[in-house]
Design a protein around this motif. Sequence first.
Motif, PDB file in Angstrom:
ATOM      1  N   PHE A   1      21.046 -45.000   2.314  1.00  0.00           N
ATOM      2  CA  PHE A   1      21.882 -44.369   1.292  1.00  0.00           C
ATOM      3  C   PHE A   1      21.364 -42.973   0.958  1.00  0.00           C
ATOM      4  CE2 PHE A   1      22.538 -43.476  -3.261  1.00  0.00           C
ATOM      5  CZ  PHE A   1      23.917 -43.383  -3.273  1.00  0.00           C
ATOM      6  N   VAL A   2      20.062 -42.873   0.699  1.00  0.00           N
ATOM      7  CA  VAL A   2      19.468 -41.577   0.360  1.00  0.00           C
ATOM      8  C   VAL A   2      19.576 -40.624   1.552  1.00  0.00           C
ATOM      9  CG1 VAL A   2      17.320 -40.403  -0.287  1.00  0.00           C
ATOM     10  CG2 VAL A   2      17.936 -42.557  -1.383  1.00  0.00           C
ATOM     11  N   ALA A   3      19.361 -41.136   2.761  1.00  0.00           N
ATOM     12  CA  ALA A   3      19.488 -40.305   3.955  1.00  0.00           C
ATOM     13  C   ALA A   3      20.908 -39.767   4.087  1.00  0.00           C
ATOM     14  CB  ALA A   3      19.111 -41.104   5.204  1.00  0.00           C
ATOM     15  N   ALA A   4      21.900 -40.607   3.842  1.00  0.00           N
ATOM     16  CA  ALA A   4      23.298 -40.176   3.947  1.00  0.00           C
ATOM     17  C   ALA A   4      23.615 -39.099   2.915  1.00  0.00           C
ATOM     18  CB  ALA A   4      24.236 -41.370   3.782  1.00  0.00           C
ATOM     19  N   ILE A   5      23.124 -39.279   1.699  1.00  0.00           N
ATOM     20  CA  ILE A   5      23.347 -38.283   0.639  1.00  0.00           C
ATOM     21  C   ILE A   5      22.741 -36.944   1.047  1.00  0.00           C
ATOM     22  CG2 ILE A   5      22.708 -37.648  -1.733  1.00  0.00           C
ATOM     23  CD1 ILE A   5      24.942 -39.755  -1.524  1.00  0.00           C
ATOM     24  N   PHE A   6      21.505 -36.969   1.524  1.00  0.00           N
ATOM     25  CA  PHE A   6      20.848 -35.721   1.886  1.00  0.00           C
ATOM     26  C   PHE A   6      21.467 -35.101   3.138  1.00  0.00           C
ATOM     27  CE2 PHE A   6      17.872 -36.610  -1.370  1.00  0.00           C
ATOM     28  CZ  PHE A   6      17.339 -35.373  -1.707  1.00  0.00           C
ATOM     29  N   PHE A   7      21.909 -35.917   4.079  1.00  0.00           N
ATOM     30  CA  PHE A   7      22.584 -35.357   5.247  1.00  0.00           C
ATOM     31  C   PHE A   7      23.898 -34.689   4.841  1.00  0.00           C
ATOM     32  CE2 PHE A   7      25.541 -35.461   8.793  1.00  0.00           C
ATOM     33  CZ  PHE A   7      24.815 -34.748   9.732  1.00  0.00           C
ATOM     34  N   TYR A   8      24.671 -35.382   4.020  1.00  0.00           N
ATOM     35  CA  TYR A   8      25.942 -34.826   3.556  1.00  0.00           C
ATOM     36  C   TYR A   8      25.717 -33.535   2.777  1.00  0.00           C
ATOM     37  CZ  TYR A   8      30.424 -34.487   1.129  1.00  0.00           C
ATOM     38  OH  TYR A   8      31.619 -34.038   0.624  1.00  0.00           O
ATOM     39  N   ALA A   9      24.670 -33.518   1.964  1.00  0.00           N
ATOM     40  CA  ALA A   9      24.383 -32.325   1.161  1.00  0.00           C
ATOM     41  C   ALA A   9      23.880 -31.168   2.022  1.00  0.00           C
ATOM     42  CB  ALA A   9      23.353 -32.655   0.093  1.00  0.00           C
ATOM     43  N   SER A  10      23.234 -31.467   3.142  1.00  0.00           N
ATOM     44  CA  SER A  10      22.560 -30.408   3.895  1.00  0.00           C
ATOM     45  C   SER A  10      23.373 -29.790   5.021  1.00  0.00           C
ATOM     46  CB  SER A  10      21.254 -30.944   4.479  1.00  0.00           C
ATOM     47  OG  SER A  10      21.509 -31.890   5.503  1.00  0.00           O
TER      48      SER A  10
ATOM     49  N   ILE B   1      15.228 -22.662   3.610  1.00  0.00           N
ATOM     50  CA  ILE B   1      14.162 -23.672   3.683  1.00  0.00           C
ATOM     51  C   ILE B   1      14.625 -24.970   3.035  1.00  0.00           C
ATOM     52  CG2 ILE B   1      11.875 -24.297   2.784  1.00  0.00           C
ATOM     53  CD1 ILE B   1      11.074 -21.346   3.255  1.00  0.00           C
ATOM     54  N   LEU B   2      15.262 -24.871   1.886  1.00  0.00           N
ATOM     55  CA  LEU B   2      15.742 -26.064   1.192  1.00  0.00           C
ATOM     56  C   LEU B   2      16.776 -26.813   2.023  1.00  0.00           C
ATOM     57  CD1 LEU B   2      15.787 -27.875  -1.308  1.00  0.00           C
ATOM     58  CD2 LEU B   2      17.474 -26.332  -2.291  1.00  0.00           C
ATOM     59  N   ALA B   3      17.703 -26.091   2.627  1.00  0.00           N
ATOM     60  CA  ALA B   3      18.745 -26.728   3.447  1.00  0.00           C
ATOM     61  C   ALA B   3      18.122 -27.471   4.624  1.00  0.00           C
ATOM     62  CB  ALA B   3      19.732 -25.676   3.944  1.00  0.00           C
ATOM     63  N   TRP B   4      17.199 -26.839   5.319  1.00  0.00           N
ATOM     64  CA  TRP B   4      16.562 -27.490   6.471  1.00  0.00           C
ATOM     65  C   TRP B   4      15.646 -28.630   6.035  1.00  0.00           C
ATOM     66  CZ3 TRP B   4      17.963 -27.415  11.332  1.00  0.00           C
ATOM     67  CH2 TRP B   4      18.789 -26.393  11.761  1.00  0.00           C
ATOM     68  N   LEU B   5      15.018 -28.505   4.873  1.00  0.00           N
ATOM     69  CA  LEU B   5      14.191 -29.599   4.354  1.00  0.00           C
ATOM     70  C   LEU B   5      15.059 -30.817   4.055  1.00  0.00           C
ATOM     71  CD1 LEU B   5      11.395 -30.563   3.397  1.00  0.00           C
ATOM     72  CD2 LEU B   5      11.949 -29.604   1.150  1.00  0.00           C
ATOM     73  N   GLU B   6      16.213 -30.600   3.431  1.00  0.00           N
ATOM     74  CA  GLU B   6      17.127 -31.709   3.155  1.00  0.00           C
ATOM     75  C   GLU B   6      17.575 -32.393   4.452  1.00  0.00           C
ATOM     76  OE1 GLU B   6      20.406 -30.130   0.905  1.00  0.00           O
ATOM     77  OE2 GLU B   6      19.310 -30.220  -0.978  1.00  0.00           O
ATOM     78  N   LEU B   7      17.894 -31.602   5.457  1.00  0.00           N
ATOM     79  CA  LEU B   7      18.314 -32.172   6.744  1.00  0.00           C
ATOM     80  C   LEU B   7      17.174 -32.941   7.397  1.00  0.00           C
ATOM     81  CD1 LEU B   7      20.494 -32.474   8.918  1.00  0.00           C
ATOM     82  CD2 LEU B   7      19.639 -30.341   9.920  1.00  0.00           C
ATOM     83  N   THR B   8      15.980 -32.388   7.356  1.00  0.00           N
ATOM     84  CA  THR B   8      14.818 -33.029   7.983  1.00  0.00           C
ATOM     85  C   THR B   8      14.504 -34.365   7.333  1.00  0.00           C
ATOM     86  OG1 THR B   8      13.905 -30.869   8.572  1.00  0.00           O
ATOM     87  CG2 THR B   8      12.378 -32.740   8.554  1.00  0.00           C
TER      88      THR B   8
END
Length: 157
Positions: free
Chosen positions: A13-22, A53-60
């Motif tokens: 769930f958290v991974a999906a949220i961060f992927f969608y956000a990033s 950096i924030l965008a790539w951190l969220e994706l990572t």
Amino acid sequence: MLLDILSLLCRLFVAAIFFYASYDKVLNPQNFAAFASQYEIIPLIMVNWSSAILAWLELTVSILLTIGWKIRPAAFITSGLLLFFTGLMIYAGITGAGYDCGCFPGDAGHPAGFDAAWRDVGFLLPSLFVLIFPGRRFGIDAMLNRRRRRQGLWQLD
């Protein structure tokens, strides 16, 4: 076993949220930088590289949580980011900012403020659960731990 399944569900769930956000932030960094500059919490000269950096951190971290590798560090980062985002949304609510938070892609608009802070707290809870209970059965970490046990505890990596 139930705790492992719950941890897996929270992790995904958290991974999906961060992927969608990033993903939109990574693909369109200039749009995200414009949203980030609205908060006026960092000097304008730092907005472009810090938003990238924030965008790539969220994706990572979304990828790490999805594959189950370095789960605790990834959950620590997501929890820290969500605490930061919650604070930012509270700040926006107090100041009455009224602009789009820049959290998620799309033209639907996600206004910064107290409602967004509550949403972020709802995302923070499963992230904290994964941080505390990363699970022992699903993901690359679990596979590596099983391999280490089969090889014997005395071997050094």
